[in-house]
Structure formats: structure tokens, C-alpha cells
Scaffold this motif. Structure first.
Motif, PDB file in Angstrom:
ATOM      1  N   ALA A  88       0.647  -1.120   0.092  1.00  0.00           N
ATOM      2  CA  ALA A  88      -0.055   0.338  -0.302  1.00  0.00           C
ATOM      3  C   ALA A  88       0.786   0.839   0.067  1.00  0.00           C
ATOM      4  O   ALA A  88       2.110   1.427   0.728  1.00  0.00           O
ATOM      5  N   SER A  89       0.198   2.237  -0.438  1.00  0.00           N
ATOM      6  CA  SER A  89       1.297   3.433  -0.704  1.00  0.00           C
ATOM      7  C   SER A  89       1.479   4.304   1.103  1.00  0.00           C
ATOM      8  O   SER A  89       0.102   4.615   1.437  1.00  0.00           O
ATOM      9  N   SER A  90       2.193   4.677   1.034  1.00  0.00           N
ATOM     10  CA  SER A  90       2.425   5.090   2.458  1.00  0.00           C
ATOM     11  C   SER A  90       1.844   6.922   2.822  1.00  0.00           C
ATOM     12  O   SER A  90       2.405   7.729   3.799  1.00  0.00           O
ATOM     13  N   GLY A  91       2.617   7.507   1.234  1.00  0.00           N
ATOM     14  CA  GLY A  91       2.206   8.699   0.625  1.00  0.00           C
ATOM     15  C   GLY A  91       3.985   8.798   0.153  1.00  0.00           C
ATOM     16  O   GLY A  91       4.051   7.794   0.212  1.00  0.00           O
ATOM     17  N   TYR A  92       3.137  10.263  -0.405  1.00  0.00           N
ATOM     18  CA  TYR A  92       4.204  11.226  -1.308  1.00  0.00           C
ATOM     19  C   TYR A  92       5.056  11.701  -0.745  1.00  0.00           C
ATOM     20  O   TYR A  92       4.998  12.436   0.740  1.00  0.00           O
ATOM     21  N   ALA A  93       6.703  11.566  -1.005  1.00  0.00           N
ATOM     22  CA  ALA A  93       7.520  11.864   0.203  1.00  0.00           C
ATOM     23  C   ALA A  93       8.715  12.611  -0.718  1.00  0.00           C
ATOM     24  O   ALA A  93       8.644  12.713  -2.049  1.00  0.00           O
ATOM     25  N   LEU A  94       9.313  14.366  -0.594  1.00  0.00           N
ATOM     26  CA  LEU A  94      10.125  14.634  -0.993  1.00  0.00           C
ATOM     27  C   LEU A  94      11.332  14.477  -0.086  1.00  0.00           C
ATOM     28  O   LEU A  94      11.380  15.605   0.268  1.00  0.00           O
ATOM     29  N   SER A  95      12.500  14.145  -1.088  1.00  0.00           N
ATOM     30  CA  SER A  95      13.493  14.247   0.037  1.00  0.00           C
ATOM     31  C   SER A  95      14.813  15.285  -1.076  1.00  0.00           C
ATOM     32  O   SER A  95      14.754  15.526  -1.851  1.00  0.00           O
ATOM     33  N   PHE A  96      16.103  15.647   0.565  1.00  0.00           N
ATOM     34  CA  PHE A  96      16.537  17.189  -0.213  1.00  0.00           C
ATOM     35  C   PHE A  96      17.554  16.940   0.759  1.00  0.00           C
ATOM     36  O   PHE A  96      17.493  16.470   2.114  1.00  0.00           O
ATOM     37  N   ASP A 196       7.807  18.412  12.747  1.00  0.00           N
ATOM     38  CA  ASP A 196       6.746  17.783  12.724  1.00  0.00           C
ATOM     39  C   ASP A 196       7.794  16.309  13.512  1.00  0.00           C
ATOM     40  O   ASP A 196       6.774  15.526  14.159  1.00  0.00           O
ATOM     41  N   GLY A 197       8.397  16.370  12.455  1.00  0.00           N
ATOM     42  CA  GLY A 197       9.564  15.261  13.171  1.00  0.00           C
ATOM     43  C   GLY A 197      11.206  15.165  13.001  1.00  0.00           C
ATOM     44  O   GLY A 197      11.772  15.987  12.260  1.00  0.00           O
ATOM     45  N   THR A 198      11.711  14.210  13.873  1.00  0.00           N
ATOM     46  CA  THR A 198      12.953  14.320  13.253  1.00  0.00           C
ATOM     47  C   THR A 198      13.103  12.878  13.898  1.00  0.00           C
ATOM     48  O   THR A 198      13.050  12.161  14.153  1.00  0.00           O
ATOM     49  N   ALA A 199      14.450  11.554  13.218  1.00  0.00           N
ATOM     50  CA  ALA A 199      15.249  10.634  13.781  1.00  0.00           C
ATOM     51  C   ALA A 199      16.390  10.530  13.470  1.00  0.00           C
ATOM     52  O   ALA A 199      17.197  11.061  12.579  1.00  0.00           O
ATOM     53  N   GLU A 200      17.352   9.366  14.294  1.00  0.00           N
ATOM     54  CA  GLU A 200      18.155   9.588  14.258  1.00  0.00           C
ATOM     55  C   GLU A 200      19.189   8.579  13.955  1.00  0.00           C
ATOM     56  O   GLU A 200      19.783   8.363  12.931  1.00  0.00           O
ATOM     57  N   ASN A 201      18.380   7.603  12.978  1.00  0.00           N
ATOM     58  CA  ASN A 201      18.143   6.647  11.544  1.00  0.00           C
ATOM     59  C   ASN A 201      17.656   6.344  11.003  1.00  0.00           C
ATOM     60  O   ASN A 201      16.678   6.803  10.638  1.00  0.00           O
ATOM     61  N   ALA A 202      18.025   5.991   9.793  1.00  0.00           N
ATOM     62  CA  ALA A 202      16.372   5.025   8.855  1.00  0.00           C
ATOM     63  C   ALA A 202      15.999   4.543   9.087  1.00  0.00           C
ATOM     64  O   ALA A 202      14.663   4.603   9.113  1.00  0.00           O
ATOM     65  N   ALA A 203      15.608   3.425   9.957  1.00  0.00           N
ATOM     66  CA  ALA A 203      14.827   2.702  10.624  1.00  0.00           C
ATOM     67  C   ALA A 203      13.480   4.060  11.299  1.00  0.00           C
ATOM     68  O   ALA A 203      12.396   3.267  10.813  1.00  0.00           O
ATOM     69  N   GLU A 204      14.239   4.417  12.087  1.00  0.00           N
ATOM     70  CA  GLU A 204      13.962   5.416  12.805  1.00  0.00           C
ATOM     71  C   GLU A 204      12.761   6.406  12.196  1.00  0.00           C
ATOM     72  O   GLU A 204      11.333   6.817  12.514  1.00  0.00           O
ATOM     73  N   ALA A 205      13.346   6.300  11.041  1.00  0.00           N
ATOM     74  CA  ALA A 205      12.604   7.670  10.003  1.00  0.00           C
ATOM     75  C   ALA A 205      11.984   7.418   9.566  1.00  0.00           C
ATOM     76  O   ALA A 205      10.438   8.192   9.439  1.00  0.00           O
ATOM     77  N   VAL A 206      11.644   6.241   9.016  1.00  0.00           N
ATOM     78  CA  VAL A 206      10.539   5.351   8.643  1.00  0.00           C
ATOM     79  C   VAL A 206       9.124   5.271   9.442  1.00  0.00           C
ATOM     80  O   VAL A 206       7.733   5.725   9.544  1.00  0.00           O
ATOM     81  N   ASN A 207       9.435   4.862  11.047  1.00  0.00           N
ATOM     82  CA  ASN A 207       8.492   4.942  11.580  1.00  0.00           C
ATOM     83  C   ASN A 207       8.268   6.865  11.807  1.00  0.00           C
ATOM     84  O   ASN A 207       6.628   6.279  11.909  1.00  0.00           O
ATOM     85  N   VAL A 208       9.178   7.570  12.490  1.00  0.00           N
ATOM     86  CA  VAL A 208       8.007   8.456  12.222  1.00  0.00           C
ATOM     87  C   VAL A 208       7.481   8.616  11.503  1.00  0.00           C
ATOM     88  O   VAL A 208       6.491   9.609  11.671  1.00  0.00           O
ATOM     89  N   ALA A 209       8.199   9.054  10.056  1.00  0.00           N
ATOM     90  CA  ALA A 209       7.206   9.246   8.326  1.00  0.00           C
ATOM     91  C   ALA A 209       5.901   9.164   9.640  1.00  0.00           C
ATOM     92  O   ALA A 209       5.068   8.973   8.419  1.00  0.00           O
TER      93      ALA A 209
END
Ligand code: HCB
Length: 213
Positions: A88-96, A196-209
Motif C-alpha cells: 500500500a502507498s504510505s504517501g508522497y515524500a520530497l527528499s533533499f 513535525d519530527g526527526t529521527a536518528e537513523n533510517a529505520a527510526e525515520a520510517v517509523n516517524v514518517a
């Protein structure tokens, strides 16, 4: 298992490009999870490189070669990370990566992990001006957009505050969720700039997102 992580870290610390690639292949052949290879091995080595650079024990050419070793290993790992299981789609993200900043290893990792977890990610790259981000937000058709901004320097981090101001002034705040990260970014900073949020690593970033979207 900890041996392989120590060896991966060692390859990055000693700027051993071939070694980083070989150890990554070896770890994959032993079924070590790609994210563990990065977080417990390669990135742990890179953290130490950064600390030694700060103390004046290493110089820029050495950091560049360590980054190259990590990047070459990432070339092998990225397709593995991108496999994911999400349908399923979790949404659209713009990364930079913020303007003035070319540190992209962490941002690419976060972008790949978001992609593997159902986000459609548009990667804008490094040294991205806030005007460009605002332009992209305006152009996007999605009702809600996740901004995934990285800054690795205290100087470029200030651009995140300016971006929040611009987003508010342009009347776009309700259209975006803002997740910023990178070594100098803290929860206090996120609160200060109204993101709205931050994360210390990529795995946490997915949860926060997923939580903030
Ligand atoms: Co660079 N550099 N560097 N550097 N560099 C840092 C960032 C310093 C902290 C080193 C130090 O002094 N201790 C420092 C910044 C100091 C400061 O401002 N406080 C610094 C400096 C000063 C510089 C130059 C100015 C050096 C010079 O030219 N004199 C120069 C700047 C160039 C520029 O950007 N204009 C420079 C150059 C380089 C390279 C080119 C040699 C190389 C970058 C290569 C590349 O990225 N393609 C480099 C590197 C590798 C580093 C360190 C050693 C490692 C960064 C890294 O890749 N970490 C870094 C030391 C450090 O960070 N402590 C050092 C590994 C990744 C996996 O972690 O933190 O990036 P990450 O990402 C994580 C995490 O933050 C989070 O998830 C990621 C994945 O787990 N995350 C997010 C990241 N983004 C997110 C977004 C979200 O929404 C959520 C989570």
C-alpha cells in the motif's frame, strides 16, 4: 556476528574501498540484514571517522576516501534495501539535502528506506535551495506531502528554520509534514522551528514518517 560488524567498520575507518565492498558481500552471503550492515557496521565506522576528524586526527582526503568506501558498499546494499515488503502507498515524500550542504549518504539511506516502506520518494539531491522545495510542494498534486530534509552542518541546519518560515508564509503548512534529520538536528531544534519530527537513523525515520503522515 559482531566480528563482521567490526570488520565493516574497520574497512570504512581505514579507507579500504575494496575491503568495504568485499565485507558487505560477505555479510550478505551470511544473511546479515542490509540495515544492520549499515547501522552496526559501515555507519558506526563513519561515526568514528567524524569524531577523529573533529579531533584533528584525520584530514579531509581521508574522510573523502572513507565516504567513498561507504558509498561503494551502499551501491550493493541499496537494491537489497529497496526490495521492501510494503504494497500500500504510505504517501508522497520530497527528499533533499539543505542548501550549502553536500553530505548525502544519510539522506540517500533514509530515502531508500522510505521507498522500501511504501512511500513514493522524489529525491531532489544535495545543495537544494528552499525556493526549489517550495516550488515542488506547490507543484505536487498530493493532498499531503512529507518533507524529508537533511543537514549535516550547523550552518546548513539554519536553512531548515528558513524553510519552515517560507512554508508558513506561502500558506503551505497544512499541505506538508516536515521531518528533518542529520547529525546536528535535535528534538529541541525541531520544536524550536515548528517542524513535525526527526529521527536518528533510517529505520527510526520510517517509523516517524508513518506516524506523522
Ligand atoms: Co563532512 N562534516 N564536511 N564530509 N562529514 C561532518 C558532517 C562534520 C560533523 C565533521 C566534524 O567536524 N566533526 C562537519 C560539520 C561540522 C558542523 O557544522 N557542525 C563536516 C564538515 C565541516 C565538512 C566540510 C566543511 C569540510 C571542509 O571542506 N573543510 C565539507 C563540507 C562540504 C559541504 O557540504 N559543503 C565536508 C565534506 C565531507 C565529505 C565530502 C568528505 C563527506 C561527505 C560525502 C557524502 O555525503 N557524499 C563528509 C563526511 C562523510 C562527513 C562525516 C564524517 C560523516 C557523515 C555521514 O555520512 N554519516 C561527518 C561526521 C558526522 O556526521 N558526525 C562530517 C553517515 C550517515 C549514514 O549518517 O547522520 O548522515 P547521517 O544520516 C543518518 C541520520 O542523521 C538520519 O538517518 C541517517 C541514516 O541513518 N538522517 C535523517 C539523516 N537525514 C535525515 C532526514 C530525516 O528526515 C530523518 C533522519
Amino acid at each position: 556476528m559482531s566480528d563482521i560488524f567490526a570488520e565493516l567498520a574497520q574497512a570504512v575507518k581505514t579507507q579500504n574501498i575494496n575491503g568495504a565492498v568485499e565485507k558487505t558481500k560477505e555479510a550478505l552471503s551470511k544473511n546479515v540484514a542490509p540495515l544492520d550492515i549499515i547501522q552496526k557496521g559501515l555507519a558506526a565506522g563513519m561515526k568514528e571517522v567524524g569524531e577523529r576528524f573533529e579531533k584533528g586526527e584525520l584530514f579531509l582526503p581521508q574522510i573523502m576516501m572513507s565516504a567513498k568506501a561507504m558509498n561503494e558498499a551502499m551501491v550493493i546494499l541499496q537494491p537489497e534495501l529497496a526490495k521492501g515488503t510494503a504494497s500500500a502507498s504510505s504517501g508522497y515524500a520530497l527528499s533533499f539535502v539543505q542548501e550549502g550542504d553536500i553530505h548525502d549518504i544519510g539522506n540517500r539511506l533514509v530515502s531508500t528506506m522510505l521507498g522500501a516502506n511504501g512511500f513514493t520518494v522524489k529525491v531532489l539531491g544535495v545543495d537544494v535551495a528552499n525556493e526549489k522545495v517550495v516550488e515542488e510542494v506547490k507543484a505536487a498534486k498530493d493532498a499531503k506531502i512529507l518533507l524529508v530534509g537533511s543537514a549535516l552542518m550547523t550552518t546548513s541546519m539554519l536553512g531548515q528554520k528558513d524553510l519552515m518560515i517560507m512554508i508558513n508564509e506561502e500558506g503551505l503548512r497544512s499541505k506538508v509534514k516536515c521531518m528533518f534529520g542529520g547529525a546536528p538536528v535535535s528534538k529541541d531544534w525541531i520544536k524550536e522551528i515548528g517542524a513535525d519530527g526527526t529521527a536518528e537513523n533510517a529505520a527510526e525515520a520510517v517509523n516517524v514518517a508513518k506516524k506523522i503522515m
